[in-house]
Motif scaffolding. Structure first.
Motif, PDB file in Angstrom:
ATOM      1  N   GLY A 163       0.737  -1.101  -0.129  1.00 12.51           N
ATOM      2  CA  GLY A 163      -0.019  -0.028  -0.101  1.00 12.51           C
ATOM      3  C   GLY A 163       0.809   1.145  -0.066  1.00 12.51           C
ATOM      4  O   GLY A 163       1.749   1.387   0.643  1.00 12.51           O
ATOM      5  N   LEU A 164       0.462   2.224  -0.849  1.00 12.67           N
ATOM      6  CA  LEU A 164       0.987   3.380  -0.963  1.00 12.67           C
ATOM      7  C   LEU A 164       0.287   4.838  -1.051  1.00 12.67           C
ATOM      8  O   LEU A 164      -0.885   4.360  -1.270  1.00 12.67           O
ATOM      9  CB  LEU A 164       2.211   3.459  -2.323  1.00 12.67           C
ATOM     10  CG  LEU A 164       3.278   2.327  -2.176  1.00 12.67           C
ATOM     11  CD1 LEU A 164       3.668   2.152  -3.675  1.00 12.67           C
ATOM     12  CD2 LEU A 164       4.336   2.815  -1.510  1.00 12.67           C
ATOM     13  N   LYS A 165       0.753   5.641  -0.639  1.00 18.18           N
ATOM     14  CA  LYS A 165      -0.146   7.010  -0.947  1.00 18.18           C
ATOM     15  C   LYS A 165      -0.428   7.279  -2.194  1.00 18.18           C
ATOM     16  O   LYS A 165       0.379   6.989  -3.171  1.00 18.18           O
ATOM     17  CB  LYS A 165       0.628   8.117  -0.303  1.00 18.18           C
ATOM     18  CG  LYS A 165       0.572   8.119   1.315  1.00 18.18           C
ATOM     19  CD  LYS A 165      -0.697   8.218   1.971  1.00 18.18           C
ATOM     20  CE  LYS A 165      -0.638   7.926   3.623  1.00 18.18           C
ATOM     21  NZ  LYS A 165      -1.694   7.567   4.208  1.00 18.18           N
ATOM     22  N   PHE A 176      -3.133   1.138   9.526  1.00 16.25           N
ATOM     23  CA  PHE A 176      -3.544   1.499   8.126  1.00 16.25           C
ATOM     24  C   PHE A 176      -5.002   2.176   8.160  1.00 16.25           C
ATOM     25  O   PHE A 176      -5.163   3.225   7.600  1.00 16.25           O
ATOM     26  CB  PHE A 176      -3.776   0.012   7.410  1.00 16.25           C
ATOM     27  CG  PHE A 176      -4.273   0.302   5.916  1.00 16.25           C
ATOM     28  CD1 PHE A 176      -3.618   0.852   4.988  1.00 16.25           C
ATOM     29  CD2 PHE A 176      -5.673  -0.240   5.728  1.00 16.25           C
ATOM     30  CE1 PHE A 176      -4.162   1.227   3.750  1.00 16.25           C
ATOM     31  CE2 PHE A 176      -6.164  -0.209   4.534  1.00 16.25           C
ATOM     32  CZ  PHE A 176      -5.463   0.463   3.384  1.00 16.25           C
ATOM     33  N   ASN A 226       2.153   7.247   7.365  1.00 21.39           N
ATOM     34  CA  ASN A 226       0.873   7.220   7.559  1.00 21.39           C
ATOM     35  C   ASN A 226       0.077   8.123   8.821  1.00 21.39           C
ATOM     36  O   ASN A 226      -0.628   7.316   9.616  1.00 21.39           O
ATOM     37  CB  ASN A 226       0.447   5.743   7.572  1.00 21.39           C
ATOM     38  CG  ASN A 226      -1.164   5.456   7.363  1.00 21.39           C
ATOM     39  OD1 ASN A 226      -1.608   6.140   6.509  1.00 21.39           O
ATOM     40  ND2 ASN A 226      -2.100   4.549   7.875  1.00 21.39           N
ATOM     41  N   LYS A 229      -7.132   1.229  -1.852  1.00 22.06           N
ATOM     42  CA  LYS A 229      -6.205   0.768  -0.409  1.00 22.06           C
ATOM     43  C   LYS A 229      -4.767   1.369  -0.542  1.00 22.06           C
ATOM     44  O   LYS A 229      -4.089   1.204   0.155  1.00 22.06           O
ATOM     45  CB  LYS A 229      -6.367  -0.811  -0.205  1.00 22.06           C
ATOM     46  CG  LYS A 229      -7.327  -1.103   0.514  1.00 22.06           C
ATOM     47  CD  LYS A 229      -7.619  -2.765   0.765  1.00 22.06           C
ATOM     48  CE  LYS A 229      -6.444  -3.166   1.448  1.00 22.06           C
ATOM     49  NZ  LYS A 229      -6.460  -4.723   1.037  1.00 22.06           N
ATOM     50  N   GLY A 230      -4.477   1.665  -1.629  1.00 20.27           N
ATOM     51  CA  GLY A 230      -3.098   2.302  -2.167  1.00 20.27           C
ATOM     52  C   GLY A 230      -1.989   1.218  -2.755  1.00 20.27           C
ATOM     53  O   GLY A 230      -1.049   1.579  -3.167  1.00 20.27           O
ATOM     54  N   ARG A 286      -9.213   7.685  -0.467  1.00 22.87           N
ATOM     55  CA  ARG A 286      -7.950   7.514  -1.091  1.00 22.87           C
ATOM     56  C   ARG A 286      -7.009   8.224  -0.336  1.00 22.87           C
ATOM     57  O   ARG A 286      -5.603   7.903  -0.206  1.00 22.87           O
ATOM     58  CB  ARG A 286      -7.994   7.890  -2.591  1.00 22.87           C
ATOM     59  CG  ARG A 286      -8.816   6.862  -3.206  1.00 22.87           C
ATOM     60  CD  ARG A 286      -8.891   7.441  -4.937  1.00 22.87           C
ATOM     61  NE  ARG A 286      -7.410   7.278  -5.697  1.00 22.87           N
ATOM     62  CZ  ARG A 286      -7.047   5.901  -5.919  1.00 22.87           C
ATOM     63  NH1 ARG A 286      -7.877   5.067  -5.847  1.00 22.87           N
ATOM     64  NH2 ARG A 286      -5.851   5.686  -6.706  1.00 22.87           N
ATOM     65  N   ARG A 287      -7.342   9.443   0.074  1.00 29.09           N
ATOM     66  CA  ARG A 287      -6.296  10.217   0.797  1.00 29.09           C
ATOM     67  C   ARG A 287      -5.829   9.317   2.015  1.00 29.09           C
ATOM     68  O   ARG A 287      -4.462   9.712   2.365  1.00 29.09           O
ATOM     69  CB  ARG A 287      -6.705  11.624   1.017  1.00 29.09           C
ATOM     70  CG  ARG A 287      -5.901  12.697   0.289  1.00 29.09           C
ATOM     71  CD  ARG A 287      -5.930  14.063   0.835  1.00 29.09           C
ATOM     72  NE  ARG A 287      -7.317  14.397   1.760  1.00 29.09           N
ATOM     73  CZ  ARG A 287      -8.321  14.628   0.964  1.00 29.09           C
ATOM     74  NH1 ARG A 287      -8.558  14.900  -0.437  1.00 29.09           N
ATOM     75  NH2 ARG A 287      -9.641  15.108   1.536  1.00 29.09           N
ATOM     76  N   SER A 288      -6.688   9.005   2.687  1.00 32.88           N
ATOM     77  CA  SER A 288      -6.295   8.207   3.979  1.00 32.88           C
ATOM     78  C   SER A 288      -5.723   7.087   3.817  1.00 32.88           C
ATOM     79  O   SER A 288      -5.097   6.360   4.685  1.00 32.88           O
ATOM     80  CB  SER A 288      -7.342   8.273   4.971  1.00 32.88           C
ATOM     81  OG  SER A 288      -8.405   7.748   4.529  1.00 32.88           O
ATOM     82  N   ALA A 289      -5.961   6.412   2.659  1.00 34.42           N
ATOM     83  CA  ALA A 289      -5.439   4.958   2.433  1.00 34.42           C
ATOM     84  C   ALA A 289      -4.043   4.911   2.186  1.00 34.42           C
ATOM     85  O   ALA A 289      -3.329   5.948   2.092  1.00 34.42           O
ATOM     86  CB  ALA A 289      -6.369   4.254   1.310  1.00 34.42           C
ATOM     87  N   GLY A 290      -3.446   3.884   2.023  1.00 34.80           N
ATOM     88  CA  GLY A 290      -2.027   3.661   1.635  1.00 34.80           C
ATOM     89  C   GLY A 290      -1.168   3.981   2.817  1.00 34.80           C
ATOM     90  O   GLY A 290      -1.575   4.060   3.944  1.00 34.80           O
ATOM     91  N   LEU A 291       0.123   3.543   2.662  1.00 36.32           N
ATOM     92  CA  LEU A 291       0.903   3.445   3.900  1.00 36.32           C
ATOM     93  C   LEU A 291       2.269   4.593   3.613  1.00 36.32           C
ATOM     94  O   LEU A 291       1.833   5.723   3.635  1.00 36.32           O
ATOM     95  CB  LEU A 291       1.401   2.429   4.189  1.00 36.32           C
ATOM     96  CG  LEU A 291       0.514   1.112   4.738  1.00 36.32           C
ATOM     97  CD1 LEU A 291       0.894  -0.211   4.512  1.00 36.32           C
ATOM     98  CD2 LEU A 291       0.040   1.338   5.941  1.00 36.32           C
ATOM     99  N   GLY A 292       3.338   3.990   3.071  1.00 35.92           N
ATOM    100  CA  GLY A 292       4.307   5.087   2.761  1.00 35.92           C
ATOM    101  C   GLY A 292       4.037   5.903   1.631  1.00 35.92           C
ATOM    102  O   GLY A 292       3.136   5.403   0.852  1.00 35.92           O
ATOM    103  N   ARG A 293       5.083   6.727   1.120  1.00 42.37           N
ATOM    104  CA  ARG A 293       4.949   7.369  -0.055  1.00 42.37           C
ATOM    105  C   ARG A 293       6.033   7.080  -1.127  1.00 42.37           C
ATOM    106  O   ARG A 293       7.353   6.722  -0.467  1.00 42.37           O
ATOM    107  CB  ARG A 293       4.972   9.150   0.325  1.00 42.37           C
ATOM    108  CG  ARG A 293       3.935   9.667   1.060  1.00 42.37           C
ATOM    109  CD  ARG A 293       4.540  10.865   1.630  1.00 42.37           C
ATOM    110  NE  ARG A 293       5.612  10.735   2.418  1.00 42.37           N
ATOM    111  CZ  ARG A 293       6.372  11.637   2.769  1.00 42.37           C
ATOM    112  NH1 ARG A 293       6.194  13.034   2.371  1.00 42.37           N
ATOM    113  NH2 ARG A 293       7.615  11.584   3.423  1.00 42.37           N
TER     114      ARG A 293
END
Lengths: 408, 95, 982
Positions: free
Chosen positions: A256-258, C51, C100, A279-280, C145-152
């Motif tokens: 998962g990624l931003k 997450f 996150n 979910k990214g 979508r903005r709050s989803a995901g972990l790192g960048r």
């Protein structure tokens, strides 16, 4: 929202778990996206309810549960485009229709081109789309830069010259499609029977009268097969050989990624397509491995090839990690296009040959297959998807590869 | 996968290009009465078995032999590898 | 104060102090630390946010199974998201950031999600957010979508390089713990070629984390000795910092070796290497992973797995807390209490879910037997724990052991199914292992050290005997068998707070029971509905617990419930590693023509044509638009003479007694009677009757032909012809060889072409029009003895030749042609001019030969001979390919000559609406004709041949253009072909 306030105690099963009855009007073999959609539209559009969907394992466990979730209607040939456009329209109304959020997300799809000939072929395709009432824009390099500034515009082996952009393309939460159709069909009285494998087709005097299953014989006036990936195996029960080979396609998801990738991007000088899920995770894939396989797992060479193509257009994903890869069995047809047709055996209907593009077709496939089963006439928008088209020379070959399934 | 080439020994599958069912060797007689039907079946219809499958592979990055590989489509186990030319001759293909 | 939680001992080098930062705050650690151990040594318990609910999370494990402690490592383009702090070797200058969260880590604004949890349970998306229809994409989804995901991701190109390699062995041993070392030492001594792979820097596995003895010495020391012996053996290769990521067919394993991730910078080395290992056999010695017990607030920083707690203490000399409590359902948990107590760490309580007598005396610790932890408290980390008997125990670290799960993942990569073993409450590998693989040690469910060592040894013996090696003398290493009894206990039912199962994806016990109630009863449904096990840790710690909860809520056994399928990779692998060097310009090989360097000198602009780079046009000083250059090149060819490198066309040398008969079958038109010294245009069909390729084939002798193919199809045509030769007509005496690169070939075209060539061709060869007419060919010498082939063929429509010389003379030849042609103002021309001239002549090329068109469509229907058998001729007769209203290739010119045609436009009758029902075809190629002075096009239109003179619309909606065009014959220039024959 009410359930959130009362401790989530009131939720009930999304679909019932009925015992199979001895007979139905219609038995649909295959509890995947297409089979469940067919059941749903038979009930909704044609008022039929005495229907069973038989699933060997758990519903949605086939390709609807293991694809890259892309929806689009960007086809070149007139036999295909209106069908996929109908599908896209059905996607657009699906969630309200089903009262189930499948996260239909139209963030757009861009197919990159890398030379003038490709640009012109995309123009031809884009014009087919527009003539069919779909949306399509031909972008130059600047247009693509605006959409996807992260692509490799400076150093690519095959420079990115532009792209065919369909704003209404996008992605859908694939599992939810199966569950939503299952719930909708179940609410209309369809029996969804899991862990029920079909072991034989009951054919008497050239008429299909029902099926043999691991849970007993079931009579039916009409039997509809919707088991893409396993079409050869099931139709062999009726002694039929098909213009289909089964191949493996792998797909990939990253950690998962931003959010960083806006819509769907496809590469034109290799085979690669990518999007980012809600979910990214980066969800991506490429070519089929290229050999007949039912193994539902692929080889390392295809893995490397897909990642090479990805790095070739967007080298920013190099440090993103592949979390999971998986393989699915694909019905690869002889011209890359599907079948929705009656068979030579009365009462036996066939839906398959979706190659690796069946997910986006789910609503229209169910809709048109239901129409065919209910009325015994093909739906006007799916008249070309006949099994006898090779006999007539009426191939629907988008890629121009001929009778070689692994190239479609 | 590894293909045990009859002349060259085990070779990585990435050296090969796949065509399809080895029945493509059995090209029908163009002058047969039902040649149209025979050609249709030959070119378009497949057994597509979930099991042992005789199939054609071309050693493109190698000696350019066409091979008939008998491979299990569920386990991918390779049971037999033959030179397609030998197979074709054995099946009575001549000129 | 530096490193307040550091204790004595450990496998770290206290002489080497390393500085690093976490969220920009400076810290110190030692060589040998991981980022996790160094953070714990400094008392940094809070390291990330979860997450979905953004709950504070700490370090949970000590290895690659870590679900919580994910950080962004490094900066700028080197930033690496989601990196497990537990696997990062500390280096000087390391910079890590938590991820996150919005705002500071300790006050994450997104933590508001946690208060909304009643609305955000399992499957919450599906049941909500549908109404009103437009809100999902416009309102809800962007928020999610903005709050989803972990790192960048950095958004920049990955600056590191990667490489690939191949390795071969008799035996691949996966995992260098006790079983793997015992197996590797035995197999190594036998002389077999062994590759030993371990994901860590240090071989030894759990031996480095425990206090056991092997063969009378400390386990870690035994492992080091073993490693020394293996390093000394030539037949053993050791890959550390390497992970076996996947098991593929026929003994192919993908192994990712991390070369520089432990260094401040790569220093020019490849960051990682993807090894493709070909192994005759393999032994999986991947050990086991400990799993948690679910109880209220069991996700608070400071709650850790017991095995990790003592690994930090024993190996890294760090006490994860000052007051540690242990909660276990098995004997192994007690070792944690004993080891930490021995290190002088206060143990406040040992809570064992089993009502048994205490297994050890732990000074000062409360013994709570048959009790459970129901809740934890503490702001940013655990401070106290609450027991089922109501007791509240102080603890800043709670070590939890719910038993151990064998790491069976790689045994499932061929879709094998693990089997449940009740006695150890764990899944073990099933019978359906990948061919050639055996499993040894804890990965097989052998849980006690003495047994593990013996199992590794015996499995290696069995394997090498199968491989035909002689077992060396010696005995299995010995160790005591520790107690490992376990009594399955999964979650604390009386907990009222949320009990976490999958820490990274925020899945609770209640989520699972809710999913079950909603009918998501298959494990696959459960996984997909709740996202259990789908996070970056792939459920290594939480999965079995989740399955147990599901099984319990269904009243089934875990064996009946089953598992989801483990898929590669074992741990996540960077996309860059799978790609290796194939990126940027190296994505695919670049083929250059013999005249490439010369063309560069002329300032040519190049274009990609498949793998080839070809000169597109040759701009001259003062030309500012490509059209100026191309128009000039076309005029020069048509006016005098031009030269173009056509080496990229495929060339196939065909020899043998049956060569002519063979060609007669692969081409649809007649070739059997082509005279020696003549060339002929040929059309090759696929078996389905569609055109595969076209080109000319020249007969150099009775038994020798030279074929040209299009550039695009050179490879596939050759493959097809070999298929015909070997599979269809195996008795024919014919041999093929690809000679594309062996011969450099140039087109010399234009009215002065012959005059130019006569200056180059040796005088012994007469190439006058009479002796060497249109379509003649021959072998000759040029420039005083250089062998060459000359073909009088024309794509431009002018008097033209193609001259071929052995590849090495190609560059010289172009220079000679240019020099000899100076008096005629010879002009080099590129692919654009070729395209213009062939369009003017109505020759089909790529856009027309697109794999969808028949000879009939191309206006070549009469070429398909019905008097012979040839590939594709029979099926080309099918009805739909011969419809009267079928598409035919025609020419098109704009009614308003100022208009510029565009390829891809569709034809619509002037009076009809622009819809698909009225679609009549499409424009495939366009060009500006300098000769005619306007735009021209080729295209396919229904019933085209009958419609000459008719006006239709060329509708190009995607370019906002609609042009009236007249249908004309497809040959615009010199329709009689007079220029060819002069």
């Amino acid at each position: 929202m009410k359930e959130g306030l009362t401790g989530n105690k009131g939720w009930e099963p999304v679909w019932r778990d009925p015992q199979p009855k001895p007979a139905y009007d219609i038995v649909i073999i295959g509890g995947g996206g297409h089979g469940l959609a067919t059941a749903y539209y038979l009930a909704k559009e044609h008022g039929l309810a005495n229907i069973a969907v038989l699933e060997k394992g758990w519903i949605g466990g086939g390709n609807v549960g293991r694809n890259t979730t892309i929806i689009r209607s960007n086809y070149m040939l007139p036999d295909n485009e209106p069908f996929y456009e109908l599908s896209l329209k059905l996607w657009e109304g699906l969630e309200q229709d089903l009262n189930y959020n499948a996260m239909v997300s139209q963030r757009g799809i861009v197919n990159l081109y890398h030379n003038d000939a490709q640009r012109d072929a995309f123009a031809r395709r884009g014009n087919t789309m527009r003539l069919a009432g779909a949306d399509a824009e031909l972008l130059d390099e600047r247009g693509v830069r605006k959409l996807c500034p992260f692509l490799d515009f400076g150093n690519a082996r095959f420079p990115i010259k532009g792209g065919l952009w369909q704003p209404r393309g996008g992605t859908v939460r694939h599992d939810a499609v199966a569950w939503g159709y299952a719930r909708g069909a179940d609410q209309r009285g369809v029996d969804i029977i899991q862990n029920c494998e079909v072991t034989g087709l009951t054919i008497e005097k050239g008429v299909c009268q029902g099926v043999e299953t691991t849970r007993g014989a079931i009579r039916a006036k009409k039997v509809a097969v919707s088991v893409a990936g396993a079409s050869g195996r099931v139709m062999a029960l009726a002694g039929m050989r098909l213009p289909i080979e089964t191949h493996v396609l792998q797909a990939f998801v990253s950690e998962g990624l931003k959010p960083i990738i806006p819509g769907v991007v496809t590469f034109g000088a290799g085979h690669f397509y990518i999007s980012q899920s809600d979910k990214g995770g980066l969800v991506f894939g490429g070519d089929i491995d290229g050999y007949n396989s039912y193994a539902q797992r692929g080889g390392l060479a295809a893995v490397e090839d897909v990642c090479e193509s990805g790095m070739a257009i967007m080298p920013m994903i190099g440090r993103a990690r592949v979390l999971r890869m998986w393989g699915g069995a694909m019905d690869m047809s002889m011209d890359g296009s599907p079948f929705i047709d009656k068979t030579d055996i009365d009462g036996l209907y066939f839906n398959g040959g979706w190659c690796y593009g069946g997910f986006k077709a789910t609503p229209a496939s169910g809709f048109c297959f239901a129409h065919l089963i209910a009325t015994d006439r093909p739906h006007e928008i799916a008249t070309a998807f006949r099994l006898d088209r090779f006999r007539r020379g009426a191939m629907i070959d988008e890629k121009g590869q001929g009778a070689q399934p692994n190239l479609h | 996968m590894l293909i045990n080439h009859p002349l060259l020994g085990p070779r990585d599958v990435s050296e090969f290009v796949y065509l399809g069912d080895a029945s493509l060797i059995d090209r029908p007689d163009w002058q047969a009465g039902d040649a149209g039907e025979q050609f249709h079946d030959y070119l378009y219809l497949r057994d597509n078995p979930a099991g042992a499958h005789r199939e054609l592979w071309f050693h493109e990055q190698g000696d350019r032999s066409w091979l008939v590989v008998t491979r299990h489509t569920v386990t991918h186990e390779i049971l037999k590898v033959e030179l397609a030319r030998d197979v074709a001759l054995a099946r009575g293909r001549d000129k | 104060m530096s490193q307040p939680y550091r204790i004595n001992g450990g496998l770290i080098d206290r002489e080497k102090v390393l500085s690093f930062t976490f969220n920009k705050q400076p810290f110190e650690g030692y060589q040998g630390d991981t980022l996790a151990s160094a953070l714990l040594a400094n008392g940094q318990r809070l390291v990330g946010r979860s997450f979905k609910y953004h709950r504070p999370r700490g370090i949970f494990t000590a290895g690659s199974e870590e679900p919580n402690a994910l950080v962004e490592l490094r900066d700028g383009a080197y930033r690496e998201a989601n990196t497990r702090a537990t696997t990062v070797e500390l280096f000087d200058g390391l910079a890590a950031h938590s991820q996150n969260h919005r705002g500071p880590l300790s006050f994450d604004l997104m933590a508001v999600n946690d208060f909304l949890h009643p609305f955000l349970g399992a499957g919450f998306y599906y049941k909500t957010f549908m109404w009103p229809a437009s809100f999902w994409e416009k309102v809800y989804e962007p928020i999610i979508r903005r709050s989803a995901g972990l790192g960048r991701l950095s958004g920049e190109a990955d600056p590191d390089t990667y490489e690939k390699g191949f390795r071969h062995c008799d035996l691949l041993i996966i995992g260098g713990g006790p079983a793997g070392l015992a197996a590797a030492r035995f197999a190594g001594r036998s002389g077999a070629r062994v590759i030993l792979v371990d994901e860590e820097r240090l071989l030894g596995g759990r031996l480095n984390a425990e206090t056991y003895a092997v063969d009378g010495e400390a386990g870690a020391a035994w492992a080091a000795d073993c490693a020394d012996e293996l390093h000394a053996l030539d037949n053993v290769e050791i890959l550390t910092r390497a992970t076996v990521a996947g098991v593929f067919d026929h003994g192919v394993y993908s192994v990712v070796e991390r070369n520089t991730d432990h260094l401040p910078d790569a220093g020019g080395r490849a960051r990682q290497t993807l090894w493709r290992v070909y192994a005759k056999s393999a032994i999986l010695c991947a050990g086991a992973a400990e799993r948690p017990i679910a109880f209220g607030n069991n996700d608070r920083p400071g709650v850790m797995l017991a095995g990790a707690v003592r690994a930090f203490a024993n190996r890294w000399a760090v006490a994860p807390g000052r007051r540690v409590a242990v909660f276990t359902n098995n004997d192994d948990g007690w070792r944690c209490a004993e080891d930490l107590s021995a290190h002088g760490v206060e143990i406040t309580a040992v809570i064992d879910s089993r009502d048994i007598a205490p297994l050890a005396r732990i000074p000062g610790a409360l013994m709570a037997m048959g009790e459970r932890v129901v809740d934890t408290r503490g702001r940013k980390g655990v401070h106290t724990i609450t027991l089922s008997n109501g007791g509240v125990i102080p603890a800043d670290c709670l070590a939890v052991s719910g038993g151990w799960s064998p790491n069976v993942h790689l045994t499932c990569h061929h879709r094998g199914r693990p089997q449940w073993r009740e006695d150890i409450a764990a899944f073990v590998p099933g019978q359906d292992l990948p061919p050639g693989m055996r499993v040894a040690g804890a990965a097989k469910g052998v849980m006690r050290l003495g047994d593990v060592l013996a199992d590794g040894y015996c499995t290696a013996m069995e394997t090498i005997e199968t491989l035909g090696f002689t077992p060396p003398p010696g005995e299995a290493p010995r160790a005591d068998n520790e107690s490992a009894a376990v009594s399955a206990f999964w979650h604390v039912a009386e907990s009222r707070a949320r009990c976490w199962v999958d820490l990274q994806n925020d899945v609770t016990v209640k989520d699972i029971t809710l999913a079950e109630r909603e009918g998501f009863r298959s494990v696959e449904h459960l996984k997909r509905y709740t996202t259990l096990g789908m996070a970056t840790d792939q459920g290594k710690t939480g999965n079995v617990l989740g399955l147990a909860v599901l099984a319990e809520s269904q009243g089934k056994s875990i064996a009946e419930t089953g598992v989801t399928i483990f898929r590669p990779p074992y741990t996540p692998v960077p996309i860059g590693a799978f790609a290796g060097k194939s990126r940027g310009k190296e994505f695919r090989p670049t083929r250059v023509t013999p005249s490439h360097q010369w063309a560069e000198e002329q300032g040519a602009v190049f274009v990609e044509v498949g793998m080839w780079l070809r000169a597109q046009y040759f701009p001259r000083a003062g030309e500012t638009h490509w059209r100026q250059s191309v128009d000039r090149e076309v005029r020069s060819v048509r006016g005098s003479v031009g030269v173009c490198d056509v080496t990229t066309l495929g060339k196939i040398d065909i020899q043998g007694r049956d060569a002519a008969a063979f060609l007669n079958r692969v081409y649809c038109n007649a070739f059997a009677k082509l005279p020696v010294g003549k060339a002929r245009y040929g059309v090759m069909l696929r078996e389905d009757g569609v055109v595969m390729d076209d080109g000319t084939t020249a007969r150099l002798s009775k038994t020798h032909f030279v074929m040209t193919t299009t550039t695009a199809n050179a490879v596939s045509v050759f493959r097809h012809m070999e298929f015909c030769r070997q599979c269809l007509w195996p008795s024919m005496d014919v041999h093929l060889i690809s000679a594309t690169e062996q011969w450099a070939q140039f087109a010399v075209a234009g009215p002065n072409a012959r005059k130019l060539l006569q200056k180059v061709v040796d005088p012994a060869f007469d190439i006058s029009n009479d002796s060497f007419p249109y379509m003649a060919c021959g072998e000759m010498t040029i420039c005083g003895g250089t062998p060459a082939r000359l073909f009088r063929i024309s794509f431009s429509g002018e008097l033209a030749y193609e001259i071929a010389v052995p590849g090495r003379f190609g560059e010289s030849l172009v220079r000679i042609l240019m020099e000899a042609g100076a008096e005629f103002n010879v002009t080099p021309y590129g692919t654009e001019a070729v395209g213009v001239m062939r369009t003017e002549k109505g020759h089909a090329a790529g856009p027309e030969l697109n794999g969808q068109t028949t000879a009939r469509d191309l206006g070549l229907g009469r070429m398909v001979s019905k008097k012979k058998d040839s590939i594709g001729s029979l099926l080309s007769e099918r009805e739909a390919l011969n419809r009267e209203d079928g598409f035919i290739l025609m020419g098109f010119r704009p009614i308003n000559r100022e208009n510029k045609l565009s390829a891809g436009a569709h034809f619509i009758a002037k009076t009809a609406p622009a819809t698909l029902e009225h679609d009549e075809g499409w424009l495939s190629s366009v060009a500006y004709s300098p000769e005619l002075g306007h735009s021209i096009g080729l295209g396919f239109i229904a019933r085209g041949a009958e419609r000459i003179g008719e006006t239709v619309l060329a509708v190009d909606l995607v370019r906002n253009q609609e042009i009236e065009v007249e249908i004309v014959p497809p040959v615009f220039v010199d329709p009689e072909g007079e220029r060819l024959r002069v």
